[in-house]
Design a protein around this motif. Structure first.
Motif, mmCIF file in Angstrom:
data_model
loop_
_atom_site.group_PDB
_atom_site.id
_atom_site.type_symbol
_atom_site.label_atom_id
_atom_site.label_comp_id
_atom_site.label_asym_id
_atom_site.label_seq_id
_atom_site.Cartn_x
_atom_site.Cartn_y
_atom_site.Cartn_z
ATOM 1 N N UNK A 130 3.268 -101.878 -27.226
ATOM 2 C CA UNK A 130 3.240 -100.699 -28.109
ATOM 3 C C UNK A 130 2.248 -99.667 -27.583
ATOM 4 N N UNK A 131 1.057 -100.117 -27.228
ATOM 5 C CA UNK A 131 0.037 -99.183 -26.731
ATOM 6 C C UNK A 131 0.454 -98.543 -25.406
ATOM 7 N N UNK A 132 1.115 -99.301 -24.548
ATOM 8 C CA UNK A 132 1.551 -98.767 -23.256
ATOM 9 C C UNK A 132 2.620 -97.691 -23.396
ATOM 10 N N UNK A 133 3.314 -97.683 -24.528
ATOM 11 C CA UNK A 133 4.357 -96.683 -24.738
ATOM 12 C C UNK A 133 3.870 -95.398 -25.387
ATOM 13 N N UNK A 142 -6.030 -95.721 -28.416
ATOM 14 C CA UNK A 142 -5.939 -96.863 -27.504
ATOM 15 C C UNK A 142 -7.336 -97.313 -27.082
ATOM 16 N N UNK A 143 -8.225 -96.364 -26.809
ATOM 17 C CA UNK A 143 -9.598 -96.707 -26.414
ATOM 18 C C UNK A 143 -10.304 -97.471 -27.529
ATOM 19 N N UNK A 145 -8.937 -99.339 -29.864
ATOM 20 C CA UNK A 145 -8.372 -100.688 -29.969
ATOM 21 C C UNK A 145 -8.794 -101.578 -28.813
ATOM 22 N N UNK A 146 -8.992 -100.998 -27.660
ATOM 23 C CA UNK A 146 -9.410 -101.774 -26.499
ATOM 24 C C UNK A 146 -10.802 -102.339 -26.717
ATOM 25 N N UNK A 147 -11.636 -101.609 -27.451
ATOM 26 C CA UNK A 147 -12.997 -102.063 -27.754
ATOM 27 C C UNK A 147 -12.966 -103.235 -28.737
ATOM 28 N N UNK A 148 -11.985 -103.246 -29.640
ATOM 29 C CA UNK A 148 -11.868 -104.314 -30.640
ATOM 30 C C UNK A 148 -10.535 -105.043 -30.426
ATOM 31 N N UNK A 149 -10.461 -105.900 -29.402
ATOM 32 C CA UNK A 149 -9.190 -106.544 -29.066
ATOM 33 C C UNK A 149 -8.710 -107.555 -30.118
ATOM 34 N N UNK A 150 -9.585 -107.937 -31.050
ATOM 35 C CA UNK A 150 -9.195 -108.928 -32.056
ATOM 36 C C UNK A 150 -8.397 -108.317 -33.208
#
Length: 166
Positions: A130-133, A142-143, A145-150
Motif C-alpha cells: 500500500x505504501x509503495x503505491x 510514509x516517513x 509510518x516507517x518510524x513506527x513499524x508496529x
C-alpha cells in the motif's frame, strides 16, 4: 474422497482358490466388482457435472482418481498463473487518482484473492504494498509510518484516510 484422492485402491481383480482337487484356480473378486461400481458412480457424477470444454481434458480416462487428478492439475496451473498476476498487481498498483478508500479496498481485494488461493499476504507485507503505491505527496505519511513499524494494518488504513482529508 478417498476414491478421488487415489487412497482407496482397487482390490485384486481375481482371487486364488483351490478346487476340490486342490488345483489352484482364479475367480473374479466380488470386492473388486464392488470397488469398480463405486468408482464408476463417482466417474459418472464427475463427467455429468463437467462442461463440454472440460470433458476434452479428461477424455479416455477411466477411473475417478485419474480424472480428478487431471482436473486438479489443470486448475492448479491456472491458479499459479492467477497468483502470479495478482502478486504483480499488488506490486504495480498505484493510488493515482483513486480515493484512498478505493485504493485500500482494491489492495485488500488483491490480498483476499491470494488468500483464496492459499497464498496469504500478511498485514506487514500488505502495508508495504500500500505504501509503495502512494505518490510523492504522501512522503510525510510514509516517513511517519516507517518510524513506527508496529502500526497495525487497520491503524495505518485509518491514518491514511485521515491524511487524505488534510
Amino acid at each position: 474422497m478417498r476414491l478421488l484422492e487415489g487412497s482407496d485402491l482397487p482390490p485384486p481383480e481375481f482371487v486364488d482358490f483351490e478346487d476340490a482337487d486342490k488345483k489352484k484356480i482364479q475367480l473374479p473378486n466380488p470386492s473388486y466388482d464392488a470397488w469398480i461400481t463405486r468408482d464408476q458412480q463417482v466417474v459418472s457424477y464427475i463427467l455429468n457435472s463437467l462442461s463440454e470444454d472440460m470433458l476434452s481434458h479428461v477424455y479416455g480416462m477411466v477411473h475417478a482418481a485419474e480424472i480428478w487428478s487431471a482436473i486438479h492439475e489443470l486448475f492448479s496451473s491456472q491458479s499459479k498463473s492467477r497468483v502470479s498476476n495478482i502478486r504483480g498487481a499488488l506490486i504495480n498498483t498505484k493510488k493515482l487518482d483513486m480515493t484512498t478508500q478505493q485504493y485500500i479496498t482494491k489492495m485488500k481485494g488483491f490480498a483476499s484473492e491470494l488468500a483464496t488461493a492459499e497464498k496469504t499476504v500478511d498485514d506487514d507485507e500488505l502495508k508495504d504494498y500500500i505504501m509503495n503505491g502512494l505518490n510523492g505527496s504522501y512522503n510525510g505519511f510514509v516517513a511517519t509510518l516507517t518510524v513506527v513499524p508496529s502500526t497495525s494494518l487497520s491503524d495505518m488504513c485509518s491514518q491514511l484516510l485521515s491524511y487524505e482529508k488534510l
